[in-house]
Design an enzyme around this catalytic site. Structure first.
Site, PDB file in Angstrom:
ATOM      1  CB  ALA A  75      95.458-101.134  45.170  1.00 52.53           C
ATOM      2  CD  GLU A  76      97.123-105.971  43.052  1.00 52.16           C
ATOM      3  OE1 GLU A  76      97.211-104.759  43.350  1.00 52.16           O
ATOM      4  OE2 GLU A  76      98.096-106.740  43.108  1.00 52.16           O
TER       5      GLU A  76
END
Lengths: 237, 221
Positions: free
Chosen positions: B49-50
């Protein structure tokens, strides 16, 4: 009792005068997660206006930095996303709020460059994207083209940490880390709100994420006082 | 996206076939987030996830949710064995360096050359690009999950995108409610078709031109 060896541990009243009109403020957080709730409230309590807010996104209308946007205290934001805060979109459309969009990875690298004392970064992200490359220099290096993305710094950085010792050494909490270690390095003045202020030596030097040299002021957190979007969804069921 | 529940599951299930053990995978919000439900139990896929997580696992029950452990969409998650946290710059370093094997995301338009438009409708919807430009340009395989047509019945698979691009020539595969398209050097090829549609029906509802695979796979919804 934690000894205030470096004089950095403060009350909210002591850091309040640091905030002024027209200031640039870097804020930690991603969708409100990791945005310092007490410092956001403090900014709302002061009457400062026309802020330039720099961070990942515009939060939600009543969550994180979104509260400051909703109160119309910002004149401009440099962010990657405002989709979760309809107020930011509405103020952008009616001209009350200027938004500079930066691709998320580029944005955080610009902040990191600012914190590292560099002038900017070279990236091929957005080379062809009209909304990203406008007015930016393109350079060639080893036969590859890159966009020159200027570094970002701000007069104040507001950071949310899990633990902080009197020197300002920081440890973060899971995904509440996100942009906080980068923001912490790029403020001329860095203020940390910490869930727990621990004595010197309580943190293992090997585990410290942000060295205290970057930190100027430390205030204790009372935790988040907003309701998360996922809690609201749950309430509806 | 205005898609029925059954169709959402069908698309997610098909996308899951593209993921194998050992991969680092980034999922967009919406239908892509359903993909892990269709991976075999005990898989060794790491979800990225960013916001600085490698090793996302299932959503927790409400009572066990941790407000400081959320995915990029802001919803509580858990992590699996071998997970790690990092700052956003490191999370994007992984993307730009090409360490993300697969990204699965939604789209407004995809062109037959694999151009992707998924971040802005000028004058109407301007949410910002978030991390989409990096993911689209740098993930090794970009899979788009989308409705075949927009709410006015217009094809979202086009000869040329009319909306501003997220990235050029970046999409490898498009999974819609009609079928699955692969983007090749020579253009689009229809590889899978959902029952009860026919190739002719797909052509009628697609502005882009496409070839049909010799061994067209028929999928049940």
């Amino acid at each position: 009792m934690v000894e205030n060896t470096f004089g950095k541990i403060c009350t909210y009243d002591q850091v309040k005068p640091l905030f002024k009109d027209n200031q640039s403020i870097l804020f930690g957080g991603f969708g409100g997660v990791g945005t310092p709730p007490g410092l956001v409230n403090l900014i709302l309590e002061t009457n400062v206006q026309n802020l330039l807010l720099i961070g990942n996104d515009a939060g939600f209308p009543n969550i994180g930095i979104g509260k400051i946007v909703t109160a119309k205290r910002a004149r401009k934001m440099i962010v990657s996303h405002i989709g979760s805060n309809p107020n930011a979109g509405a103020f952008m459309q009616n001209g009350e709020l200027e938004i500079e969009f930066s691709p998320q990875g580029t944005l955080v690298e610009r902040i990191r460059a600012g914190g590292m004392g560099l002038g900017g970064v070279l990236t091929d992200i957005g080379l062809d994207a009209e909304f990203v490359n406008q007015g930016k220099q393109v350079v060639a290096l080893d036969n590859k083209k890159y966009l020159v993305e200027p570094a970002l710094t701000a007069e104040i950085a507001i950071v949310y940490a899990k633990q902080c010792d009197p020197y300002g050494n920081l440890v973060f909490d899971k995904s509440a880390r996100n942009t906080n270690p980068l923001i912490a390095m790029a403020g001329a003045i860095t203020i940390v709100e910490a869930d727990e202020i621990v004595p010197l030596d309580a943190l293992n030097p090997e585990h410290i994420v942000t060295p205290g040299a970057f930190v100027d002021y430390i205030v204790p957190s009372k935790g988040v006082d907003w309701k998360w979007a996922w809690e609201t969804v749950f309430d509806k069921h | 996206m205005g898609m029925g529940d059954g169709i959402r599951q069908t698309l997610a299930k098909r996308a899951a076939e593209e993921i194998s053990d050992g991969m680092l995978v980034n999922l967009g919000i919406g239908i892509p987030s359903l993909v892990p439900d269709y991976l075999p139990k005990g898989h060794n896929v790491m979800f990225h996830a960013e916001n600085g997580i490698v090793g996302i696992s299932h959503s927790p029950p409400y009572e066990e949710a941790d407000e400081h452990l959320c995915n990029a969409g802001g919803y509580p998650i858990t992590v699996k064995s071998g997970a790690s946290y990092c700052d956003s710059a490191v999370a994007f370093g992984m993307i730009r360096r090409g360490l993300v094997d697969v990204t699965i995301l939604g789209a407004l338009q995809v062109s037959e050359a694999g151009d992707l438009a998924n971040w802005i409708v000028p004058g109407k919807r301007v949410p910002g690009m978030g991390g989409a430009m990096e993911l689209a340009a740098k993930a090794n395989k970009v899979i788009v999950l989308m409705n075949h047509t927009d709410k006015n019945g217009q094809s979202k698979l086009l000869k040329t995108c009319t909306l501003p691009l997220t990235a050029k020539r970046c999409v490898h595969m498009v999974i819609t409610d009609l079928g699955v398209f692969s983007v090749r050097e020579t253009g689009l090829i229809l590889t899978d078709l959902y029952e009860p549609y026919t190739v002719e029906e797909v052509r009628k509802r697609t502005e882009a031109s496409f070839d049909v695979a010799e061994q067209l796979r028929i999928l049940q919804k």
